[in-house]
Write a protein that holds these residues in place. Structure first.
Motif, PDB file in Angstrom:
ATOM      1  N   SER A   1      -7.731  -0.961   0.019  1.00 15.83           N
ATOM      2  CA  SER A   1      -6.796  -1.417   1.038  1.00 15.83           C
ATOM      3  C   SER A   1      -7.465  -1.302   2.401  1.00 15.83           C
ATOM      4  O   SER A   1      -7.987  -0.245   2.755  1.00 15.83           O
ATOM      5  CB  SER A   1      -5.535  -0.553   1.006  1.00 15.83           C
ATOM      6  OG  SER A   1      -4.736  -0.815   2.130  1.00 15.83           O
TER       7      SER A   1
ATOM      8  N   LEU B   1      -7.778   0.889  -4.673  1.00 20.50           N
ATOM      9  CA  LEU B   1      -6.694   0.192  -5.366  1.00 20.50           C
ATOM     10  C   LEU B   1      -7.048  -0.104  -6.815  1.00 20.50           C
ATOM     11  O   LEU B   1      -6.213   0.030  -7.698  1.00 20.50           O
ATOM     12  CB  LEU B   1      -6.376  -1.134  -4.661  1.00 20.50           C
ATOM     13  CG  LEU B   1      -5.935  -1.055  -3.199  1.00 20.50           C
ATOM     14  CD1 LEU B   1      -5.805  -2.458  -2.606  1.00 20.50           C
ATOM     15  CD2 LEU B   1      -4.645  -0.279  -3.062  1.00 20.50           C
TER      16      LEU B   1
ATOM     17  N   ASP C   1       0.855  -1.188   0.000  1.00 18.81           N
ATOM     18  CA  ASP C   1       0.000   0.000   0.000  1.00 18.81           C
ATOM     19  C   ASP C   1       0.894   1.242   0.000  1.00 18.81           C
ATOM     20  O   ASP C   1       1.788   1.377   0.839  1.00 18.81           O
ATOM     21  CB  ASP C   1      -0.883  -0.042   1.252  1.00 18.81           C
ATOM     22  CG  ASP C   1      -1.852   1.108   1.365  1.00 18.81           C
ATOM     23  OD1 ASP C   1      -1.453   2.272   1.189  1.00 18.81           O
ATOM     24  OD2 ASP C   1      -3.027   0.842   1.682  1.00 18.81           O
TER      25      ASP C   1
ATOM     26  N   SER D   1      -5.517   1.437   4.816  1.00 19.59           N
ATOM     27  CA  SER D   1      -5.674   2.875   4.569  1.00 19.59           C
ATOM     28  C   SER D   1      -7.044   3.228   4.002  1.00 19.59           C
ATOM     29  O   SER D   1      -7.340   4.395   3.810  1.00 19.59           O
ATOM     30  CB  SER D   1      -4.596   3.369   3.598  1.00 19.59           C
ATOM     31  OG  SER D   1      -4.763   2.781   2.316  1.00 19.59           O
TER      32      SER D   1
ATOM     33  N   LEU E   1       0.308  -6.048   0.054  1.00 20.23           N
ATOM     34  CA  LEU E   1      -0.984  -6.327  -0.558  1.00 20.23           C
ATOM     35  C   LEU E   1      -0.927  -7.474  -1.559  1.00 20.23           C
ATOM     36  O   LEU E   1      -1.797  -8.340  -1.556  1.00 20.23           O
ATOM     37  CB  LEU E   1      -1.519  -5.071  -1.260  1.00 20.23           C
ATOM     38  CG  LEU E   1      -1.788  -3.858  -0.389  1.00 20.23           C
ATOM     39  CD1 LEU E   1      -2.126  -2.650  -1.256  1.00 20.23           C
ATOM     40  CD2 LEU E   1      -2.895  -4.149   0.607  1.00 20.23           C
TER      41      LEU E   1
ATOM     42  N   SER F   1      -1.320   3.122  -6.701  1.00 20.35           N
ATOM     43  CA  SER F   1      -1.740   2.745  -5.348  1.00 20.35           C
ATOM     44  C   SER F   1      -0.700   1.886  -4.639  1.00 20.35           C
ATOM     45  O   SER F   1      -0.858   1.566  -3.467  1.00 20.35           O
ATOM     46  CB  SER F   1      -3.058   1.958  -5.406  1.00 20.35           C
ATOM     47  OG  SER F   1      -4.080   2.740  -5.968  1.00 20.35           O
TER      48      SER F   1
END
Length: 139
Positions: free
Chosen positions: A102, A109, A53, A105, A60, A130
């Protein structure tokens, strides 16, 4: 500052958030934008490592799950673990899609589709803006 921003886990100060992100990242991650295909950092990236992220640094996606979808965006068959992403219905632009955010946050994405290869059948179509890439040799 909007109520939505306070709930999404982003820095509470808009100026700080804009220091962390480029204008393109802000437009994509905060305003739910999309970058141009075939002209982004990771659409054709083949190095081994993980994609994190861009705001929180939480891992991720893995290069082991990345594939060439021919769409011009980085595509993955799955997230590193299902818990790192949130999937939400998206009815914008006259389409029905599933948005991928995400969890750490709550930033945009990209989208996930059911036309991917392998056992999952998923294609996580993710905006390069992203993500930040961490090469395997650095891990």
């Amino acid at each position: 500052m909007s109520e939505k921003r306070l709930k999404c886990g982003l820095p509470q100060d808009e100026a700080e958030l804009k220091k962390i992100l480029t204008p393109e990242q802000y437009q994509i991650m905060v305003e739910n934008g999309t970058e141009r295909p075939f002209s982004n950092a990771y659409w054709d990236h083949k190095e081994d490592g993980i994609y994190v992220d861009a705001i929180s640094g939480v891992p991720l996606f893995s290069s082991e799950d990345k594939f060439d979808s021919g769409t011009g965006w980085p595509s993955f068959t799955q997230a590193i673990t299902p818990e790192v992403v949130i999937e939400l219905p998206d009815y914008s632009h006259g389409m029905q899609r599933i948005e991928v955010r995400s969890r750490s946050s709550n930033s945009h994405l990209g989208h996930v589709f059911d036309d991917g290869p392998g056992a999952t059948g998923k294609r996580f179509c993710i905006n390069s803006a992203s993500l930040k890439f961490i090469p395997k040799r650095a891990v």
